[in-house]
Design an enzyme around this catalytic site. Sequence first.
Site, mmCIF file in Angstrom:
data_model
loop_
_atom_site.group_PDB
_atom_site.id
_atom_site.type_symbol
_atom_site.label_atom_id
_atom_site.label_comp_id
_atom_site.label_asym_id
_atom_site.label_seq_id
_atom_site.Cartn_x
_atom_site.Cartn_y
_atom_site.Cartn_z
ATOM 1 N N LEU A 535 0.959 -1.185 0.315
ATOM 2 C CA LEU A 535 -0.134 0.479 -0.016
ATOM 3 C C LEU A 535 0.959 1.529 0.039
ATOM 4 C CD1 LEU A 535 -2.886 -1.134 2.588
ATOM 5 C CD2 LEU A 535 -2.738 -1.001 0.320
ATOM 6 N N ASP A 654 2.855 13.010 17.066
ATOM 7 C CA ASP A 654 2.876 13.148 15.457
ATOM 8 C C ASP A 654 1.502 12.601 14.737
ATOM 9 O OD1 ASP A 654 4.511 12.955 13.803
ATOM 10 O OD2 ASP A 654 5.225 10.672 14.085
#
Length: 846
Positions: A535, A654
């Site tokens: 992916l 993050d």
Amino acid sequence: MEKNLTFFFFFYCFSIFIFFTNIHLLLAADTITPGGFIQDGDKLVSSAQRFELGFFSPGQSKSRYLGVWYKQSPEKVVWVANRNNPIPDSNGSLAISDDGNLLLLNGLKGVIWSSNISRKLENPVAQLLDNGNFIVKDNFSSNVSESYLWQSFDSPTDILLPEMKLGRNLKAGFDMYLTAWRSADDPSYGDFTLKLDIHLLSEMVIYNRSVKFARTGPWNGAFYGGIPTKPNLLFVPIVVNNQDEYTYRYESFNNPIVMLLKLNNSGMIQWQVWNERTTGWDVVYIAPEDLCGHYRHCGANSVCDIDKTQICECLKGFAPNSQSNQTSFNGCVRHSQLDCKGGDEFIKLDGIKLADLIDVSLNESMSLAECEAKCLNNCSCQAYINSNVTGGGSGCLMWFGDLIDIRKLVENRGTQDIFIRVPASELGTNSSVQSSTDNKNKGNGKPIWTIFIPILTLAMVILGFIVTYVRRSIRSKGEDLLQFDVSMGLDDDHAELTEVKKPGESRSRKEVKLPLFSFASVSAATENFSSTNMLGEGGFGPVYKGTLLKGDQIAVKRLSKRSGQGWEELKNEAILIAKLQHKNLVRLLGCCIEQDEKILIYEYMSNKSLDIFLFDPEKRKLLDWTIRVRIIEGIAQGLLYLHEYSRLRIIHRDLKASNILLDKDMNPKISDFGMARIFGGDELQANTQRIVGTYGYMPPEYALEGVFSIKSDVFSFGVLLLEIISGKKNTGFYQAESVNLLGYAWDKWTNDRALDMMDPVLEDAASEHILPRYVNIGLLCVQENAEDRPSMCDVVSMLMNETATLSSPKQPAFAHVRSQGGSRSSVTRPENCSVNDITVTIMEPR
Ligand SMILES: *[C@@H]1O[C@H](CO)[C@@H](O)[C@H](O)[C@H]1NC(C)=O
Ligand SMILES: *[C@@H]1O[C@H](CO)[C@@H](O)[C@H](O)[C@H]1NC(C)=O
Ligand SMILES: *[C@@H]1O[C@H](CO)[C@@H](O)[C@H](O)[C@H]1NC(C)=O
């Protein structure tokens, strides 16, 4: 003949009865009848083996007490009979008299304690029930609903179990309340009590002898305002107010959960939940949780806000009184007199615990508009609220004296707006979010609901998720996801609820069980990690699409062997995310750890990540305004859950476009918890020497000093919001004058050209009027000073309530400086995709 038969029949029945009664007495060790007794060393055990009754010595003490405790955890004594009259030796015994009085006797057969009931019973029996209640009833009465002649639940010690009640039994005329132990070794009456105070409305109050020590807000028809949501997510509070009783009790949502409310000897109440796995008690909530929880900490007419450096602040229209100074704040007085001739107005204050119910009046049927009019007409009326959130908005509560014990709440849920009277002359230009004047509320009860409904809905959704999670985790035990070797089930985990994970404390004692898959099975699902199934590739290694035997799709993150993300980060992520359940957080299904392989298995997101759309000139067009709003709101909800509603306070650290995944309907889900940190209940910020995160999304205090808090995520969220509406990346942004998107947004905002921020592919007129609002919210989130940034709770309410006034942002961080990583700010081409969007880790030299 007939007579004989009848006699025989009776005799037969009687024998059977005696037979069974005897068997019962022999087998059931949960009852005592007259003639029987238990002595020190003997125990009664409730029928399902949950509770025991017997003699014990607390802590270091040698004295003996009669008490009830959990069989599985004998140190948790839930009731004590002879609190103030210990038996000095182990010659005590408990018997029941012929007329039904319980008698606790010492070695000389002197009565130490008695249940003291006056009504005589024919056939008394004392029984320890499975809910922990020790009762006396008439053995031959088959009338189940007949109340017990005596029960330990009527005289609680320091613990409130489910089914126990606090408050007033109006029929029999006595109060039920908790009294703390004097010390851990001494169950005699301590100084602290927990009572249900009933004064028009009820509220729970902790007293230090006769002085108020802490209180909840008043009951609002659904819950006690002012209690954070966390314990509320575990149980349902029930208040009964009828001619027989005015009481509070609670039921746990999930019946197998064993929980209790304890008042400890320093005046704190603790909600504790039994943890099967660690066979210990987890404290899930403590009150008072901070200084602001102490009654009247800031004196009269003030707000206590634990997140401020100066935690005490006067209400609008009030100024510190003469006894207040910098070191000790002693309340406030009105700064100018009320006009009382129609020149007064009301200021709305929300997100607070309501003032104490002193000098108040209540009218159950008045609407909010009537309430306001009534308050204006009486010069001594200082404030009013809508008293009942479930009663269709009616109910008017007015205060006539000082407003005492108002505190700012971290979580906004279920708080009621209070309208505080001020002379119109005090209403200057005030644009602060929490105390903005709310003229729209004048003579109109509706806006209160427009705020409440989303908040309550949010709470319901969260509840729903938790319930689903608990159900699902029960169901998934042994469920064979891959039909390969699932060795363990996803466990409903109550560990670490309050555990603070310290920096450097890597290996957690209590580990979460997560389905573990074999490498062979993962390899099969991804066709041997074939490149056609790949992916994408992030900083930590490739991500593959996998297919299960049933056809379900999964995403498989295979950490590269050289990856910076090591074993600790992997475990951190696995443990954290396995506990989280929210529709805006990506779900971790399991992991695989075999030899060198470290693999995480997630639910599959068919639309991959946000950056793939947002920063691609073509795909960007697929993100219309509605979708962008949904993405922004979803991320905000997910973050709010992490910060406030999940059982652990989690800082993601993050957050960036490539960590926002999109499902087939373009619903956003936050992913990648490798850098996340768990915060303890009262920990508000932390320091790290190891700065992790992504440039462009990091707030200055973190990038420069390593200080992070929930406001660091708020900063990243602000950057993301501005990126989503503009379709531009913060770093690598090039435009005349501005060094980054934040600087650009600031320039546009200050020049009143916020509309220029709109992504040109959004040719949507409908979005134009609302866009400046989003720019405003985004800029509030990226303010230089972390304290100025709103919490996610504020952000969600700003996003959901289009009419709420927003404050003006201050200049954002990094607006006119070169952003940190110099090499990255030299990139001048537009970046399209996340492949290079690596996460950095700097070791700060110290
Ligand atoms: C059972 O006891 C309750 C309370 O004492 C009483 O109201 C009720 O009538 C009794 N029912 C029967 C069947 O005796
Ligand atoms: C309780 O009140 C006593 C005075 O009656 C005081 O000395 C003590 O510090 C108080 N306890 C707490 C925890 O505030
Ligand atoms: C204002 O309210 C207080 C408290 O209910 C009451 O005692 C007083 O009489 C009222 N004053 C007027 C002018 O209505």
